[in-house]
Design a protein around this motif. Structure first.
Motif, PDB file in Angstrom:
ATOM      1  N   MET A  61     -34.065  -5.841  -2.149  1.00  0.00           N
ATOM      2  CA  MET A  61     -34.618  -4.907  -2.778  1.00  0.00           C
ATOM      3  C   MET A  61     -35.556  -3.918  -2.262  1.00  0.00           C
ATOM      4  O   MET A  61     -36.333  -4.365  -1.488  1.00  0.00           O
ATOM      5  N   SER A  62     -35.072  -2.846  -2.441  1.00  0.00           N
ATOM      6  CA  SER A  62     -35.834  -1.683  -1.674  1.00  0.00           C
ATOM      7  C   SER A  62     -36.582  -0.955  -2.897  1.00  0.00           C
ATOM      8  O   SER A  62     -37.037  -1.242  -3.791  1.00  0.00           O
ATOM      9  N   SER A  63     -36.798   0.481  -3.026  1.00  0.00           N
ATOM     10  CA  SER A  63     -37.215   1.207  -3.817  1.00  0.00           C
ATOM     11  C   SER A  63     -36.913   2.618  -3.751  1.00  0.00           C
ATOM     12  O   SER A  63     -36.517   3.235  -2.600  1.00  0.00           O
TER      13      SER A  63
ATOM     14  N   VAL B 284     -36.889  -1.428   4.731  1.00  0.00           N
ATOM     15  CA  VAL B 284     -35.907  -2.275   4.228  1.00  0.00           C
ATOM     16  C   VAL B 284     -34.499  -1.737   4.175  1.00  0.00           C
ATOM     17  O   VAL B 284     -33.478  -2.159   4.473  1.00  0.00           O
ATOM     18  N   ILE B 285     -34.417  -0.298   3.806  1.00  0.00           N
ATOM     19  CA  ILE B 285     -33.131   0.548   4.130  1.00  0.00           C
ATOM     20  C   ILE B 285     -32.593   0.320   5.322  1.00  0.00           C
ATOM     21  O   ILE B 285     -31.447   0.109   5.836  1.00  0.00           O
TER      22      ILE B 285
ATOM     23  N   ILE C 297     -30.988  -2.302  -2.928  1.00  0.00           N
ATOM     24  CA  ILE C 297     -31.053  -1.883  -4.467  1.00  0.00           C
ATOM     25  C   ILE C 297     -32.577  -1.049  -4.506  1.00  0.00           C
ATOM     26  O   ILE C 297     -33.389  -1.517  -4.030  1.00  0.00           O
ATOM     27  N   CYS C 298     -32.246   0.163  -4.894  1.00  0.00           N
ATOM     28  CA  CYS C 298     -33.337   1.027  -5.018  1.00  0.00           C
ATOM     29  C   CYS C 298     -34.064   1.779  -6.414  1.00  0.00           C
ATOM     30  O   CYS C 298     -33.648   2.637  -6.943  1.00  0.00           O
TER      31      CYS C 298
ATOM     32  N   GLY D 126     -23.730  -1.387   3.007  1.00  0.00           N
ATOM     33  CA  GLY D 126     -24.663  -0.303   3.752  1.00  0.00           C
ATOM     34  C   GLY D 126     -25.247   0.507   2.930  1.00  0.00           C
ATOM     35  O   GLY D 126     -25.770   1.713   3.594  1.00  0.00           O
ATOM     36  N   THR D 127     -25.122   0.232   1.567  1.00  0.00           N
ATOM     37  CA  THR D 127     -25.637   1.342   0.687  1.00  0.00           C
ATOM     38  C   THR D 127     -26.950   1.306   0.011  1.00  0.00           C
ATOM     39  O   THR D 127     -27.473   0.136   0.332  1.00  0.00           O
ATOM     40  N   THR D 128     -27.524   2.346  -0.152  1.00  0.00           N
ATOM     41  CA  THR D 128     -28.787   2.234  -0.998  1.00  0.00           C
ATOM     42  C   THR D 128     -28.469   2.907  -2.342  1.00  0.00           C
ATOM     43  O   THR D 128     -28.050   3.899  -2.586  1.00  0.00           O
TER      44      THR D 128
END
Length: 250
Positions: free
Chosen positions: A132-134, A155-156, A176-177, A239-241
């Motif tokens: 979990m990112s943002s 985190v990314i 996940i952002c 590797g995705t955001t």
């Protein structure tokens, strides 16, 4: 389509409420055996209604406790890292203690779980790691989120590093952002903001108004994305955001 995670083992942190809770429920409902942890073990009650689950109290900032917990688990197919904290303020409001706590919980906790479980995921032949990112990170600036944005940008970077290092070994790692999501965490921030803007109704309106769709996101919407990333349906995705922010970052 049911049973999207049949036969899989998932490890979920911060599964007691909000996004973490809903993701754990979704994984269980789709057939995974879930090992769910939370700082407050009492918040994990009721997860067994959704499927096969083992629950534990866990402080993800305690390295020894995390190591002991991870050693007790079977090799997972899925790791969902959800534990986090939103610090409010600019650089002038962030002393070293606040900086260290935010990075310990938001970033180093992920390092603890990934470094502890990745070797067994490799032995198993692969797996999916979801962090979990943002949207409030390197993707979108938000006021008064100085150290929070720094941690979520980290985190990314962490996610992409794991993805590229193990791309040929069956490991996928994605972030996940989200934008602004209805959750107990948000309720706390609304209550705090309400003290300075004339009440919680005004504070909530301010959060809603910054979303171009004119509404907040829901934990169910985040859980749907996490379920996709956990399943074999996303086998070509790493590797995705994954922005899920109602257009906030446009």
């Amino acid at each position: 389509m049911a049973g999207r995670l049949d036969g899989k083992v998932a490890v979920c942190t911060a599964a007691g409420q909000g996004i973490g809770r809903r993701v754990a429920e979704a994984f269980l409902s789709e057939g995974a055996k879930v090992f769910a942890s939370d700082l407050d073990a009492g918040k994990l009650e009721g997860l067994d209604r959704f499927g096969t689950v083992e629950t534990s109290g866990l402080d993800v900032t305690d390295s020894k406790a995390v190591s002991a917990y991870l050693a007790s688990l079977p090799a997972p197919d899925i790791l969902f890292n959800c534990a986090g904290y939103v610090h409010h303020g600019t650089v002038l409001d962030c002393d070293e203690a606040a900086w260290d706590f935010s990075f310990d919980l938001n970033v180093k906790a992920m390092h603890r779980t990934i470094s502890g479980l990745l070797p067994r995921m490799l032995e198993k032949g692969g797996g999916s790691i979801i962090n979990m990112s943002s949207a409030a990170s390197s993707l979108k600036a938000a006021p008064n989120r100085y150290v929070y944005m720094a941690t979520k940008a980290a985190v990314i970077g962490l996610t992409r590093s794991v993805a590229i290092d193990f791309i040929k070994h069956g490991i996928r790692c994605n972030a996940i952002c989200p934008g602004t999501i209805e959750s107990p965490s948000l309720e706390g921030r609304i209550a705090d903001l309400g003290k300075s803007v004339g009440g919680t109704d005004k504070a909530k309106t301010m959060f809603v108004e910054r979303q171009p769709m004119g509404r907040l996101g829901t934990p169910d919407e985040i859980a749907s994305l996490a379920l996709y990333l956990a399943s074999d349906e996303s086998a070509f995705t790493t590797g995705t955001t994954q922005l899920i922010d109602g257009g906030w970052s446009l």
